[in-house]
Design an enzyme around this catalytic site. Structure first.
Site, PDB file in Angstrom:
ATOM      1  N   PHE A  31     -68.567 148.487   3.658  1.00  0.00           N
ATOM      2  CA  PHE A  31     -68.060 148.486   2.368  1.00  0.00           C
ATOM      3  C   PHE A  31     -68.643 147.195   1.458  1.00  0.00           C
ATOM      4  CE2 PHE A  31     -64.904 146.575   5.191  1.00  0.00           C
ATOM      5  CZ  PHE A  31     -64.969 145.460   4.337  1.00  0.00           C
ATOM      6  N   GLU A  53     -67.933 142.701   1.708  1.00  0.00           N
ATOM      7  CA  GLU A  53     -67.465 141.707   2.614  1.00  0.00           C
ATOM      8  C   GLU A  53     -65.882 141.357   2.306  1.00  0.00           C
ATOM      9  OE1 GLU A  53     -71.546 138.930   1.564  1.00  0.00           O
ATOM     10  OE2 GLU A  53     -69.928 138.496   0.377  1.00  0.00           O
ATOM     11  N   VAL A  54     -65.410 140.302   3.241  1.00  0.00           N
ATOM     12  CA  VAL A  54     -63.861 140.157   3.200  1.00  0.00           C
ATOM     13  C   VAL A  54     -64.026 138.524   3.013  1.00  0.00           C
ATOM     14  CG1 VAL A  54     -61.653 140.040   4.162  1.00  0.00           C
ATOM     15  CG2 VAL A  54     -63.046 142.102   4.605  1.00  0.00           C
ATOM     16  N   LYS A  74     -60.813 141.726  -0.105  1.00  0.00           N
ATOM     17  CA  LYS A  74     -61.984 142.642   0.326  1.00  0.00           C
ATOM     18  C   LYS A  74     -62.747 143.146  -0.742  1.00  0.00           C
ATOM     19  CE  LYS A  74     -62.248 146.947   3.184  1.00  0.00           C
ATOM     20  NZ  LYS A  74     -61.393 147.901   3.981  1.00  0.00           N
ATOM     21  N   ASP A  93     -59.173 156.498  10.794  1.00  0.00           N
ATOM     22  CA  ASP A  93     -60.141 155.413  11.238  1.00  0.00           C
ATOM     23  C   ASP A  93     -59.546 154.188  12.236  1.00  0.00           C
ATOM     24  OD1 ASP A  93     -62.865 154.513  12.046  1.00  0.00           O
ATOM     25  OD2 ASP A  93     -62.600 153.390   9.945  1.00  0.00           O
ATOM     26  N   ILE A 145     -65.023 135.862   5.710  1.00  0.00           N
ATOM     27  CA  ILE A 145     -64.280 135.809   7.098  1.00  0.00           C
ATOM     28  C   ILE A 145     -64.795 137.075   7.801  1.00  0.00           C
ATOM     29  CG2 ILE A 145     -62.567 134.329   6.497  1.00  0.00           C
ATOM     30  CD1 ILE A 145     -60.860 136.924   5.850  1.00  0.00           C
ATOM     31  N   GLY A 146     -65.397 137.975   6.846  1.00  0.00           N
ATOM     32  CA  GLY A 146     -65.838 139.366   7.364  1.00  0.00           C
ATOM     33  C   GLY A 146     -66.828 140.199   6.856  1.00  0.00           C
ATOM     34  N   LYS A 147     -67.384 141.108   7.156  1.00  0.00           N
ATOM     35  CA  LYS A 147     -68.516 142.011   6.730  1.00  0.00           C
ATOM     36  C   LYS A 147     -68.245 143.382   7.367  1.00  0.00           C
ATOM     37  CE  LYS A 147     -72.159 138.531   5.208  1.00  0.00           C
ATOM     38  NZ  LYS A 147     -73.445 138.144   5.241  1.00  0.00           N
ATOM     39  N   GLY A 148     -68.527 144.222   6.405  1.00  0.00           N
ATOM     40  CA  GLY A 148     -68.701 145.565   6.901  1.00  0.00           C
ATOM     41  C   GLY A 148     -69.584 146.500   6.038  1.00  0.00           C
TER      42      GLY A 148
END
Length: 527
Positions: free
Chosen positions: A217, A219-220, A233, A334, A212-215
């Protein structure tokens, strides 16, 4: 003892007296045949008796003065073997006496006591016997310590450290649901997270569903645990410090709050070839505030609800709670729309605490050495960009959070639609099942944009942000039509007071919360 002392003194005197006189002694060695079996010396006369292979041997000779060290009882005159008797004397022909050959069980010395050879043999024997015994005792002691350490591993490991495999028999009862565990957390009073073995059990029984997400750090993922959704996470192994730090902050005493992302568990998974670092938290289907504002507009009531709950979560982070079960002040460092989640009831939950710092008011210290430039460049406060921030003063970090919160409010206010329905204003049967739905609503005046979208590129550098924010002192533009709407007018005023160049002049999170609460009463907002 007194007699021995007098004797030694006399012998010493006698040796010194004879230093200038020649001493004649009996001599039985071959070199003395030419001198009539006598020898002359400046030292002492010596007689010895020994038993070698069953034969007695008697030797008489001279000892030079250089060998008489020390003078009172020189080493040369002491028995070096257990079956040898040696006698030294210091008058002419005094070595004519016959000495008794020593027996095997008794080795008398010249003074009638045990010779040094016998005592030296005893020491060697003791060393030979004691050495292996001491080594064996040391190995046994080390083994006992290792066993005791392993037995205590389950109960004494620090938080976030993996338990010993012998702890695998600890489990969560099968009738416990995720809601039960979260309820226990909220009513236990500590607010510091689940017990470590429960975290491990939960994390290792989660079934991952989809990304459902990437960053930066990792993946989520959305995961399933006993019929409920959770967010997982997953950090890469090189981000271990970020994983540990975020899990540590989430487990701070009394940090649990309805407007801070609910932490469930932290664990690592190692299959021998790679390691995954997991952080399990509540799942919110609307995703981040950034995603939500990209897809939906909000009413003035919805805008106030989002802004108020974001301020409420930040105020709880910043607040220090005193007492034995107290909470330190925490600064986020942040804060941005991508790090704020939107819950099902359209309220906010602050997330991503990996860069947060805690303040110890007793020692007035911050628990990690902070980097002056930390966070997302677009949301950095002026004092962070020009490096004038006082990193030894905790309030400086709170003021930087307030600046970022003002930018988030600008993102929300741009999407405010004073007339028309929004996602949270629809009945449950009218709501879309996926976020890709974009409602066409009347009265939307502005599209979603990031702060400073018209002044810097999509991925601005520090110098580009510093030029706009610090040198030119520009802030995001506020539309004139906001003045005709009370809620937007108040939001605009709050933003300006969050953007002061002087951090000390900015509003506090608690002051923002109170202002929005009063505005919410006028707008009849239920949070």
């Amino acid at each position: 003892m007194a007699y021995l002392g007098i004797t030694r003194a006399f012998l010493t005197w006698l040796v010194l007296r004879r230093t200038c006189e020649a001493l004649w002694c009996n001599c039985t060695t071959a070199r003395c045949e030419k001198t009539g079996f006598r020898c002359e010396t400046d030292g002492a006369c010596m007689a010895s008796s020994s038993l070698i292979e069953g034969h007695e041997q008697h030797v008489r000779t001279c000892i030079a003065r250089d060998n008489l060290e020390p003078p009172g009882q020189p080493f040369y005159c002491l028995s070096a073997q257990g079956l040898v008797t040696i006698h030294c004397c210091y008058s002419d022909y005094c070595n004519s006496i016959d000495l008794q050959v020593p027996s095997v069980t008794s080795q008398p010395g010249p003074q009638g006591g045990a010779g040094p050879g016998a005592s030296w043999g005893t020491v060697r024997l003791a060393a030979v016997i004691a050495g292996p015994l001491l080594l064996l005792c040391g190995l046994l002691l080390a083994g006992v310590c290792v066993c005791q350490h392993q037995r205590r591993a389950c109960g004494t490991r620090q938080r976030l450290e993996l338990e010993d495999p012998s702890c695998d028999n600890l489990y969560v009862p099968h009738d416990r649901t995720l809601q039960d565990l979260i309820y226990d957390l909220s009513t236990s009073g500590s607010g510091s997270g689940l017990p470590l073995f429960v975290q491990r059990t939960v994390a290792r029984t989660i079934v991952l569903q989809d990304v459902i997400g990437k960053g930066r750090f990792g993946e989520v993922w959305r995961g399933r645990w006993r019929g409920g959704d959770v967010a997982v996470k997953i950090f890469s192994s090189r981000e271990e410090r970020s994983w540990f730090r975020e899990a540590e902050i989430y487990q701070t005493i009394m940090i649990r709050h309805e407007n801070i992302l609910g932490f469930i568990a932290a664990d690592n998974k190692d299959n021998g070839t790679w390691t995954q670092l997991w952080l399990v938290s509540d799942y919110h289907e609307h995703g981040s505030l950034f995603d939500y504002l990209n897809h939906y507009s909000v009413t003035s009531e919805g805008m106030i609800k989002l802004a108020l709950t974001a301020a409420s979560g930040l105020a709880h982070l910043h607040m220090e709670i005193l007492g034995t079960q107290g909470k330190p002040g925490i600064a986020h460092r942040d804060l941005k729309s991508k790090n704020i989640l939107v819950k099902k009831n359209c309220t906010c939950a602050i997330a991503d605490l990996g860069l947060a710092v805690r303040h110890d008011s007793i020692t007035d210290t911050i628990d990690i050495a902070p980097n002056q430039r930390v966070g997302t460049k677009r949301y950095m406060a002026p004092e962070v960009l020009d490096e004038s921030i006082n990193i030894r003063h905790f309030d400086s970090f709170k003021c930087a959070d307030i600046y970022a919160l003002g930018l988030v409010y600008w993102e929300i206010a741009r999407r405010c639609n004073s007339g028309g329905a929004t996602l949270c204003g629809l009945a449950s049967w009218q709501r879309p099942s996926k976020l890709i739905w974009r409602p066409v609503l009347a009265g939307i005046h502005e599209e979603y944009q990031l702060p400073y979208y018209d002044l810097v590129p999509s991925d601005p550098s520090l110098d580009e942000m510093k030029k706009v924010v610090c040198d030119q002192k520009i802030r995001p533009s506020i539309s004139n039509w906001w003045q005709s709407h009370e809620a937007l007018r108040v939001m605009g005023k709050i933003m300006r007071e969050c953007w002061y160049a002087n951090g000390a002049a900015r509003l506090t999170a608690l002051r923002i919360k109170k202002t929005l609460s009063q505005l919410g009463v006028k707008e009849d907002v239920k949070v």
